[in-house]
Design a protein around this motif. Structure first.
Motif, PDB file in Angstrom:
ATOM      1  N   PRO A 119       1.006  -1.179   0.018  1.00  0.00           N
ATOM      2  CA  PRO A 119      -0.053   0.017   0.237  1.00  0.00           C
ATOM      3  C   PRO A 119       0.805   1.386   0.117  1.00  0.00           C
ATOM      4  N   GLN A 120       0.436   2.165  -0.509  1.00  0.00           N
ATOM      5  CA  GLN A 120       1.135   3.380  -0.707  1.00  0.00           C
ATOM      6  C   GLN A 120      -0.222   4.521  -0.448  1.00  0.00           C
ATOM      7  N   VAL A 121       0.309   5.754  -0.126  1.00  0.00           N
ATOM      8  CA  VAL A 121      -0.672   6.758  -0.248  1.00  0.00           C
ATOM      9  C   VAL A 121       0.172   8.228  -0.591  1.00  0.00           C
ATOM     10  N   ASP A 122      -0.327   8.892  -1.872  1.00  0.00           N
ATOM     11  CA  ASP A 122       0.256  10.060  -2.244  1.00  0.00           C
ATOM     12  C   ASP A 122      -0.612  11.128  -2.651  1.00  0.00           C
ATOM     13  N   SER A 123      -0.320  12.326  -3.055  1.00  0.00           N
ATOM     14  CA  SER A 123      -1.111  13.377  -3.466  1.00  0.00           C
ATOM     15  C   SER A 123      -1.833  13.944  -2.187  1.00  0.00           C
ATOM     16  N   ARG A 148      -8.866  16.572   4.481  1.00  0.00           N
ATOM     17  CA  ARG A 148      -7.850  15.475   4.129  1.00  0.00           C
ATOM     18  C   ARG A 148      -7.873  14.826   2.893  1.00  0.00           C
ATOM     19  N   ARG A 149      -7.102  15.281   1.710  1.00  0.00           N
ATOM     20  CA  ARG A 149      -7.228  14.474   0.385  1.00  0.00           C
ATOM     21  C   ARG A 149      -6.077  13.604   0.294  1.00  0.00           C
ATOM     22  N   ARG A 150      -6.453  12.355  -0.168  1.00  0.00           N
ATOM     23  CA  ARG A 150      -5.332  11.730  -0.556  1.00  0.00           C
ATOM     24  C   ARG A 150      -5.566  10.706  -1.610  1.00  0.00           C
ATOM     25  N   ARG A 151      -4.708  10.106  -2.442  1.00  0.00           N
ATOM     26  CA  ARG A 151      -4.929   9.095  -3.234  1.00  0.00           C
ATOM     27  C   ARG A 151      -4.298   7.787  -2.843  1.00  0.00           C
ATOM     28  N   TYR A 152      -4.805   6.770  -3.030  1.00  0.00           N
ATOM     29  CA  TYR A 152      -4.293   5.391  -2.463  1.00  0.00           C
ATOM     30  C   TYR A 152      -3.981   4.433  -3.384  1.00  0.00           C
ATOM     31  N   LEU A 153      -2.811   3.804  -3.529  1.00  0.00           N
ATOM     32  CA  LEU A 153      -2.219   2.897  -4.498  1.00  0.00           C
ATOM     33  C   LEU A 153      -1.811   1.575  -4.091  1.00  0.00           C
ATOM     34  N   LEU A 154      -2.156   0.530  -4.682  1.00  0.00           N
ATOM     35  CA  LEU A 154      -1.427  -0.974  -4.546  1.00  0.00           C
ATOM     36  C   LEU A 154      -0.585  -1.160  -5.347  1.00  0.00           C
ATOM     37  N   GLU A 160      -8.110   4.276  -5.550  1.00  0.00           N
ATOM     38  CA  GLU A 160      -8.877   5.255  -4.990  1.00  0.00           C
ATOM     39  C   GLU A 160      -8.366   6.676  -4.430  1.00  0.00           C
ATOM     40  N   PHE A 161      -9.356   7.680  -4.546  1.00  0.00           N
ATOM     41  CA  PHE A 161      -8.861   8.716  -4.010  1.00  0.00           C
ATOM     42  C   PHE A 161      -9.970   9.207  -3.057  1.00  0.00           C
ATOM     43  N   ALA A 162      -9.633   9.850  -1.970  1.00  0.00           N
ATOM     44  CA  ALA A 162     -10.615  10.278  -0.690  1.00  0.00           C
ATOM     45  C   ALA A 162     -10.461  11.468  -0.305  1.00  0.00           C
ATOM     46  N   THR A 163     -11.432  12.019   0.106  1.00  0.00           N
ATOM     47  CA  THR A 163     -11.429  13.344   1.193  1.00  0.00           C
ATOM     48  C   THR A 163     -12.217  13.169   2.251  1.00  0.00           C
ATOM     49  N   THR A 174      -4.702  19.433  16.216  1.00  0.00           N
ATOM     50  CA  THR A 174      -4.407  17.982  16.706  1.00  0.00           C
ATOM     51  C   THR A 174      -3.509  17.291  15.626  1.00  0.00           C
ATOM     52  N   GLN A 175      -3.148  16.150  15.843  1.00  0.00           N
ATOM     53  CA  GLN A 175      -2.331  15.456  14.847  1.00  0.00           C
ATOM     54  C   GLN A 175      -2.986  15.162  13.837  1.00  0.00           C
ATOM     55  N   ILE A 176      -4.505  15.171  13.769  1.00  0.00           N
ATOM     56  CA  ILE A 176      -5.491  14.826  12.677  1.00  0.00           C
ATOM     57  C   ILE A 176      -5.128  15.838  11.654  1.00  0.00           C
ATOM     58  N   ALA A 177      -4.526  17.102  11.749  1.00  0.00           N
ATOM     59  CA  ALA A 177      -4.378  18.236  10.912  1.00  0.00           C
ATOM     60  C   ALA A 177      -2.794  17.988  10.587  1.00  0.00           C
ATOM     61  N   GLU A 178      -2.120  17.186  10.808  1.00  0.00           N
ATOM     62  CA  GLU A 178      -0.946  16.848  10.501  1.00  0.00           C
ATOM     63  C   GLU A 178      -0.825  15.945   9.012  1.00  0.00           C
ATOM     64  N   PRO A 179       0.176  16.091   8.249  1.00  0.00           N
ATOM     65  CA  PRO A 179       0.184  15.090   7.115  1.00  0.00           C
ATOM     66  C   PRO A 179       0.040  13.637   7.372  1.00  0.00           C
ATOM     67  N   ASN A 180       0.852  13.156   8.417  1.00  0.00           N
ATOM     68  CA  ASN A 180       0.966  11.861   9.043  1.00  0.00           C
ATOM     69  C   ASN A 180       0.080  11.770  10.571  1.00  0.00           C
ATOM     70  N   PRO A 181      -1.076  11.492  10.456  1.00  0.00           N
ATOM     71  CA  PRO A 181      -1.880  11.395  11.614  1.00  0.00           C
ATOM     72  C   PRO A 181      -1.493  10.336  12.523  1.00  0.00           C
ATOM     73  N   GLY A 182      -0.604   9.293  12.284  1.00  0.00           N
ATOM     74  CA  GLY A 182      -0.302   8.535  13.159  1.00  0.00           C
ATOM     75  C   GLY A 182      -0.547   7.181  12.966  1.00  0.00           C
ATOM     76  N   PRO A 183      -0.097   6.291  13.808  1.00  0.00           N
ATOM     77  CA  PRO A 183      -0.718   4.832  13.735  1.00  0.00           C
ATOM     78  C   PRO A 183      -2.167   4.770  13.852  1.00  0.00           C
TER      79      PRO A 183
END
Length: 261
Positions: A119-123, A148-154, A160-163, A174-183
């Motif tokens: 799995p990967q996430v970009d954009s 939070r917009r992102r595209r998922y790759l396999l 898929e892409f999701a917002t 909060t950490q939700i507003a960071e690019p990486n929200p954590g585990p």
């Protein structure tokens, strides 16, 4: 390859169905029955011309029908190949289970692991913005949201892409507003903030993609998308997130369990 007469039937000269559609019907049936496997090359134009006694244009029209249905794809100079079946099974009853978040895994990672894919996430884009009327209504008449917009790759392929849209009073700072929200992703962070998730509501429809969606997901001709809108509610029945997702329909099988009563 097994001989064509044993793989494909003959044309029906008495049928009012166009010849190219009859050929497409036979190829489709052979694919459905597994006579042509995923990734396998279909008989060439020349082979089908000889087998059916038709013109090359008739065969090409048959291939075009199958391409428009998303069953096959053409590779220039190589031929026409059977498209792979959906690699990922999304289990609605399991994908948001708390145990996955507690293990530090998002739903996408869990599904990718089950499919044996990388799995990967970009954009990725995270920003505050004005809520659309629909999103505002779903979130209880909020004016502004964290998006939070992102595209998922396999395995390098966009699937898929999701917002995700979250109320600012929950997500800002909060950490939700960071690019990486954590585990465990944003749902794990929501629960850490005291918004224990109670249930999700999903609306799903299938449609043909827009030109932008074709480009973003690198969709082949004839492949539709699954448009899913999910709303997450906490135990206080507050809507804490709306996720608007567009998925390549040839990448997923959606699996649900329904109660009998």
């Amino acid at each position: 390859m097994t001989s064509l007469p044993s793989l494909l039937g003959d044309l029906d000269p008495t049928s009012d169905r166009a010849v190219f559609r009859q050929i497409a019907d036979q190829l489709r049936e052979a694919i459905d029955r597994g006579r042509f496997k995923e990734g396998e090359k279909l008989p060439s134009e020349a082979e089908l011309v000889e087998h059916y006694g038709v013109s090359r244009m008739t065969v090409r029209n048959s291939f075009s029908v199958l391409q428009s249905e998303g069953l096959v794809h053409a590779e220039h100079g190589k031929g026409v190949f059977v498209r792979p079946r959906p690699p990922v099974r999304r289990l609605a009853s399991d994908r948001f289970a708390r145990r996955h978040r507690e293990q530090g895994k998002s739903a996408f990672i869990v599904e990718a692991d089950a499919a044996g894919s990388h799995p990967q996430v970009d954009s990725l884009e995270v920003k505050e913005e004005k809520a659309s009327q629909d999103i505002s209504t779903r979130l209880g008449s909020v004016r502004r949201v964290l998006a939070r917009r992102r595209r998922y790759l396999l395995d390098g392929r966009p699937v898929e892409f999701a917002t995700s849209y979250l109320p600012l009073d929950i997500a800002r700072g909060t950490q939700i507003a960071e690019p990486n929200p954590g585990p465990g992703g944003i749902y794990a962070r929501l629960e850490e903030l005291g918004h224990h998730l109670d249930h999700f509501e999903e609306e799903i429809r299938a449609r043909m993609p827009s030109p932008a969606e074709v480009k973003t997901l690198r969709l082949a001709s004839g492949v539709p998308v699954i448009h899913l809108i999910r709303t997450a509610y906490d135990t206080e029945r507050r809507a804490v997130e709306v996720c608007d997702t567009v998925m390549a329909a040839d990448a997923y099988v959606l699996s649900y369990q329904l109660p009998a009563t």
